[in-house]
Design a protein around this motif. Structure first.
Motif, PDB file in Angstrom:
ATOM      1  N   UNK A  46      56.694  89.355  40.281  1.00 35.92           N
ATOM      2  CA  UNK A  46      56.919  88.289  40.838  1.00 35.92           C
ATOM      3  C   UNK A  46      58.668  88.970  41.486  1.00 35.92           C
ATOM      4  N   UNK A  47      58.869  90.404  41.456  1.00 33.50           N
ATOM      5  CA  UNK A  47      59.966  90.789  41.788  1.00 33.50           C
ATOM      6  C   UNK A  47      59.810  91.480  43.287  1.00 33.50           C
ATOM      7  N   UNK A  48      61.205  90.051  43.570  1.00 34.55           N
ATOM      8  CA  UNK A  48      61.086  91.136  45.051  1.00 34.55           C
ATOM      9  C   UNK A  48      62.498  91.283  45.564  1.00 34.55           C
ATOM     10  N   UNK A  49      62.484  92.351  46.924  1.00 35.55           N
ATOM     11  CA  UNK A  49      63.458  92.383  47.556  1.00 35.55           C
ATOM     12  C   UNK A  49      64.080  92.029  48.891  1.00 35.55           C
ATOM     13  N   UNK A  50      64.717  91.353  49.274  1.00 34.43           N
ATOM     14  CA  UNK A  50      65.478  90.957  50.291  1.00 34.43           C
ATOM     15  C   UNK A  50      66.519  91.419  50.841  1.00 34.43           C
ATOM     16  N   UNK A  51      66.207  91.434  52.214  1.00 32.06           N
ATOM     17  CA  UNK A  51      67.236  91.948  53.034  1.00 32.06           C
ATOM     18  C   UNK A  51      67.404  91.051  54.330  1.00 32.06           C
ATOM     19  N   UNK A  52      68.938  90.522  54.282  1.00 32.51           N
ATOM     20  CA  UNK A  52      68.780  89.747  55.550  1.00 32.51           C
ATOM     21  C   UNK A  52      70.342  89.015  55.706  1.00 32.51           C
ATOM     22  N   UNK A  53      70.633  89.676  57.199  1.00 33.33           N
ATOM     23  CA  UNK A  53      71.608  90.166  57.971  1.00 33.33           C
ATOM     24  C   UNK A  53      72.351  91.398  56.902  1.00 33.33           C
ATOM     25  N   UNK A  54      73.585  90.708  56.270  1.00 29.93           N
ATOM     26  CA  UNK A  54      74.317  92.340  56.000  1.00 29.93           C
ATOM     27  C   UNK A  54      74.076  92.089  54.239  1.00 29.93           C
ATOM     28  N   UNK A  55      73.271  90.782  53.816  1.00 27.03           N
ATOM     29  CA  UNK A  55      73.015  91.424  52.478  1.00 27.03           C
ATOM     30  C   UNK A  55      71.355  91.356  52.310  1.00 27.03           C
ATOM     31  N   UNK A  56      71.464  92.165  50.870  1.00 31.45           N
ATOM     32  CA  UNK A  56      70.360  92.455  49.654  1.00 31.45           C
ATOM     33  C   UNK A  56      70.257  91.326  48.132  1.00 31.45           C
ATOM     34  N   UNK A  57      69.401  91.322  48.406  1.00 34.76           N
ATOM     35  CA  UNK A  57      69.406  90.918  46.674  1.00 34.76           C
ATOM     36  C   UNK A  57      67.865  90.831  45.923  1.00 34.76           C
ATOM     37  N   UNK A  58      68.057  90.306  44.557  1.00 39.45           N
ATOM     38  CA  UNK A  58      66.650  91.333  43.754  1.00 39.45           C
ATOM     39  C   UNK A  58      66.860  89.763  43.659  1.00 39.45           C
ATOM     40  N   UNK A  59      64.694  89.560  43.026  1.00 40.73           N
ATOM     41  CA  UNK A  59      64.174  88.541  41.997  1.00 40.73           C
ATOM     42  C   UNK A  59      64.255  89.316  41.400  1.00 40.73           C
ATOM     43  N   UNK A  60      64.174  88.878  39.772  1.00 42.72           N
ATOM     44  CA  UNK A  60      63.343  89.588  38.936  1.00 42.72           C
ATOM     45  C   UNK A  60      62.499  90.728  38.700  1.00 42.72           C
ATOM     46  N   UNK A  61      63.806  92.398  38.865  1.00 42.74           N
ATOM     47  CA  UNK A  61      62.760  93.312  39.182  1.00 42.74           C
ATOM     48  C   UNK A  61      63.204  94.183  38.009  1.00 42.74           C
ATOM     49  N   UNK A  62      63.214  93.295  37.202  1.00 44.63           N
ATOM     50  CA  UNK A  62      63.833  94.390  36.022  1.00 44.63           C
ATOM     51  C   UNK A  62      62.759  93.726  34.771  1.00 44.63           C
ATOM     52  N   UNK A  63      61.639  94.726  34.282  1.00 46.15           N
ATOM     53  CA  UNK A  63      60.839  93.893  32.996  1.00 46.15           C
ATOM     54  C   UNK A  63      60.141  94.812  32.706  1.00 46.15           C
ATOM     55  N   UNK A  64      59.547  95.078  31.312  1.00 45.79           N
ATOM     56  CA  UNK A  64      59.270  95.734  30.495  1.00 45.79           C
ATOM     57  C   UNK A  64      57.675  95.748  29.996  1.00 45.79           C
ATOM     58  N   UNK A  65      56.506  94.612  30.634  1.00 48.73           N
ATOM     59  CA  UNK A  65      55.782  94.243  29.833  1.00 48.73           C
ATOM     60  C   UNK A  65      54.755  93.320  31.327  1.00 48.73           C
ATOM     61  N   UNK A  66      54.120  93.922  31.700  1.00 46.89           N
ATOM     62  CA  UNK A  66      52.580  93.397  32.107  1.00 46.89           C
ATOM     63  C   UNK A  66      51.520  92.833  30.921  1.00 46.89           C
ATOM     64  N   UNK A  67      51.275  93.146  30.229  1.00 44.99           N
ATOM     65  CA  UNK A  67      50.418  92.134  29.520  1.00 44.99           C
ATOM     66  C   UNK A  67      49.417  92.680  29.614  1.00 44.99           C
ATOM     67  N   UNK A  68      48.664  94.178  30.084  1.00 46.19           N
ATOM     68  CA  UNK A  68      48.200  94.302  30.760  1.00 46.19           C
ATOM     69  C   UNK A  68      46.672  93.921  32.002  1.00 46.19           C
ATOM     70  N   UNK A  69      47.700  92.731  32.834  1.00 46.83           N
ATOM     71  CA  UNK A  69      47.435  91.997  33.505  1.00 46.83           C
ATOM     72  C   UNK A  69      47.974  92.504  34.933  1.00 46.83           C
ATOM     73  N   UNK A  70      49.273  91.810  34.886  1.00 47.83           N
ATOM     74  CA  UNK A  70      50.462  91.977  36.037  1.00 47.83           C
ATOM     75  C   UNK A  70      50.356  93.212  37.138  1.00 47.83           C
ATOM     76  N   UNK A  71      50.941  93.241  38.206  1.00 47.26           N
ATOM     77  CA  UNK A  71      51.743  94.064  38.444  1.00 47.26           C
ATOM     78  C   UNK A  71      52.972  94.816  38.015  1.00 47.26           C
ATOM     79  N   UNK A  72      53.463  96.193  37.853  1.00 45.22           N
ATOM     80  CA  UNK A  72      54.220  96.782  36.976  1.00 45.22           C
ATOM     81  C   UNK A  72      55.315  96.958  38.195  1.00 45.22           C
ATOM     82  N   UNK A  73      56.658  97.090  38.177  1.00 42.26           N
ATOM     83  CA  UNK A  73      57.095  97.866  39.219  1.00 42.26           C
ATOM     84  C   UNK A  73      57.221  99.032  39.416  1.00 42.26           C
ATOM     85  N   UNK A  74      56.490  99.800  40.488  1.00 41.26           N
ATOM     86  CA  UNK A  74      56.298 101.249  39.956  1.00 41.26           C
ATOM     87  C   UNK A  74      57.109 101.598  39.403  1.00 41.26           C
ATOM     88  N   UNK A  75      58.015 102.842  39.162  1.00 40.09           N
ATOM     89  CA  UNK A  75      58.530 103.384  38.256  1.00 40.09           C
ATOM     90  C   UNK A  75      59.652 104.183  39.301  1.00 40.09           C
TER      91      UNK A  75
END
Length: 282
Positions: A46-75
């Motif tokens: 659920x990690x997203x990087x958003x650039x809008x106007x002059x602002x940049x934000x992140x949602x849920x970027x740092x997590x340590x477990x994928x439970x063998x199912x979900x897509x990790x944020x690449x290193x």
């Protein structure tokens, strides 16, 4: 590999669609442009990087477990974020939907905030508590960086009016309600100073009873793009919430397993799966 172009009515949207052939077709949207000033890039789960106007934000970027199912944020993306390498330089704010391990890692967050003291963190009280308990690591974090959101079920929305961002949040139960009633899952709605609004639903439960009490809240602001967990598309009640309650122009699924459910494509082709793809269709 082949290309598929999807034409959408009702707005000037462009999608990057990547069609991958394994045991079946997988349609993947890799970036979604609201307009020339707003770009949403998928990082993982659920990690997203958003650039809008002059602002940049992140949602849920740092997590340590994928439970063998979900897509990790690449290193390499984690490293770039941690080191403020473009395009991840000058981040304004980070939003954490809830404190589960496939969404939030307190140690990684502390490390980032300690070296990026201009970044604000917006998160439920449960997540902020995980940070504050690590007193031996938090000396370089400034109190003004932490925005603790303490909401109970059915409480009034939380609001924040900043110089460049307007933020509101409501607590919607985590999927699996009522078994996970204790989890402080937040639905964030963020409006940028260019007038564009996005919404991130975390792991919200797709039961319409949670959303009807906030009818005036949803109607108050039209959302350009909403990001629900994929299971909303796969139930009739979830689709009703998306298309008849939440007041959004567009919905793009997140939290999709690396092997998507077989029936997902029957309901939507609009979901994120592969991080940082460069396949762009204008």
């Amino acid at each position: 590999m082949s290309w598929v172009i999807i034409c959408l009515s009702g707005g000037a949207y462009s999608h990057d669609v990547y069609e991958q052939h394994q045991s079946k077709k997988q349609f993947v949207i890799d970036k979604h442009k609201i307009d020339n000033q707003t770009i949403i890039t998928y990082l993982g789960n659920e990690a997203l990087f958003i650039e809008s106007g002059n602002e940049k934000i992140l949602f849920d970027p740092f997590f340590s477990h994928d439970f063998g199912i979900y897509q990790q944020v690449p290193e390499h993306l984690i490293t770039a974020i941690m080191q403020n390498k473009p395009p991840f330089n000058d981040i304004s704010a980070i939003f954490i939907s809830h404190a589960h391990r496939d969404h939030f890692d307190a140690d990684m967050m502390i490390k980032y905030l300690a070296t990026n003291t201009n970044v604000s963190l917006f998160a439920a009280k449960q997540a902020i508590k995980h940070i504050e308990q690590r007193t031996n690591q938090t000396a370089n974090i400034e109190a003004k960086q932490l925005h603790s959101i303490d909401l109970t079920l059915n409480s009034n929305p939380w609001t924040y009016n900043g110089k460049y961002l307007t933020v509101d949040a409501v607590r919607i139960p985590h999927a699996g309600w009522p078994a996970r009633a204790d989890v402080e899952n937040l639905v964030f709605r963020v409006t940028f100073n260019n007038g564009k609004t996005i919404m991130h639903m975390g792991d919200a439960d797709p039961d319409i009873q949670h959303y009807i009490p906030y009818k005036s809240h949803w109607s108050k602001t039209r959302v350009n793009v909403n990001f629900p967990p994929y299971w909303f598309f796969m139930s009739a009640q979830g689709r009703d919430i998306l298309f008849n309650v939440l007041n959004a122009d567009k919905h793009i699924g997140i939290h999709v397993p690396k092997t998507p459910p077989k029936r997902l494509d029957e309901y939507t082709k609009d979901y994120f799966l592969i991080p940082k793809s460069k396949h762009v269709i204008k």
